[in-house]
Design an enzyme around this catalytic site. Sequence first.
Site, short mmCIF file in Angstrom:
data_model
loop_
_atom_site.label_atom_id
_atom_site.label_comp_id
_atom_site.label_asym_id
_atom_site.label_seq_id
_atom_site.Cartn_x
_atom_site.Cartn_y
_atom_site.Cartn_z
CG ASP A 89 29.74 0.62 -52.88
OD1 ASP A 89 30.24 -0.25 -53.63
OD2 ASP A 89 28.57 0.57 -52.47
CE LYS A 119 29.40 -3.18 -53.24
NZ LYS A 119 28.60 -2.44 -54.25
CD GLU A 188 21.47 -4.42 -55.41
OE1 GLU A 188 22.64 -4.01 -55.45
OE2 GLU A 188 20.51 -3.75 -54.99
O1 KIV Z 1 25.64 0.28 -51.51
C1 KIV Z 1 25.23 -0.78 -51.05
O2 KIV Z 1 24.66 -0.85 -49.95
C2 KIV Z 1 25.42 -1.99 -51.85
C3 KIV Z 1 24.77 -3.24 -51.37
C4 KIV Z 1 23.32 -3.20 -51.65
C5 KIV Z 1 25.42 -4.44 -51.94
O3 KIV Z 1 26.07 -1.94 -52.85
#
Ligand code: KIV
Length: 270
Positions: A89, A119, A188
Site C-alpha cells: 500500500d 496499491k 471495499e
Molecule cells: O490496508 C488494507 O488492509 C487494505 C485492505 C482492507 C484491502 O487496504
Amino acid sequence: MVSSRARKVTTQTLQKMKQSGEKIAMLTAYDYSLARLVDGAGIDVILVGDSASNVMAGNETTVPITLDHMIYHAQCVINGVDRALVVVDMPFGSYQGDSKTALDSAIRIMKESGGHAVKLEGGVEVCESVKRIVEAGIPVMGHLGLTPQSIYKFGTYSVRAKEEAEATRLIEDAKALEEAGCFSVVFEKIPSELAKQASESLTIPTIGIGAGSDCDGQVLVLHDMLGITKDFSPRFLRRYADLGSIIEAAVSQYVEDVRSVDFPNDEERY
Ligand code: KIV
C-alpha cells in the site's frame, strides 16, 4: 515437475485466473513470521496493507502511517515469501500531491522493500499518477468504494455507493483505473450487485472486501480473520480462528507457571 502451487504468482497469473474463473485469495501481512505461514498455506496475493497503522501500531485510522513504515513492513514480508505476489500500500500523503511525488514514492517502495506491486486509493483523480507509475514498469492495484485514507472526508466507515450517482461514479472510476493501466482493483464495502456489475464490465480482476462473492477474488485483514483483533466485527468478516483467546490462555498459563516455579522444570534447564 514443479507443482502449480509452487509456481510464483505474477500479475499475469491473476489475469489468467480471472479469464478461467478461478478465484483469487488475498490476505494482508505485515511481518516475516506470519507472511511465511500465509505464503506456505497457498495464498495468491499478500497485501502489505496500510491497515498496519491499525493492527500493528494501534492507530485509530490509516492516516498516520508513513512511507518509511510501509517500506519496513514490506521488507519483513518479502523476507518470508516464496510464492505469493506481494502488493504494498502507498500510504496517505505519498501520492496525492502530484504524479511525480507518486512515482518517487512507488519507486522507493519497489527499490527499498523488494515488493512486486503497489496499491493506491482513488479513481479518476489518481489516474495520472497510475499512468506514470505503470509507465515506469511498476504494477498498480486500485482501491475504490470505502477508501479508509479519506475517512475524515466521509466521516464514517459505512457501506459506499448505495445511491445511483455514487454507483455510476464507481463504475466510471473503475474503468478509468483499468484504462490507466491498473492490473487489478479492490472494491471495499459496496453493494454486492454493484460489485458484480463492475467485475463483469472490467477485464482486470476485482478483489472484494465486503463486496459479495461475484468479485474475482477476496481479501481480508489477517489479524481480523484470525481473531487477533477482537473489537472489529463488520458483517463481511468471517473469523477463521480465535487466536486472540488462544494467545491469552497461553500467556496467562505461562505467567502462572513462572510465578509457581513450575517453569522451567528439570528437563528445561542446562
Ligand atoms: O490496508 C488494507 O488492509 C487494505 C485492505 C482492507 C484491502 O487496504
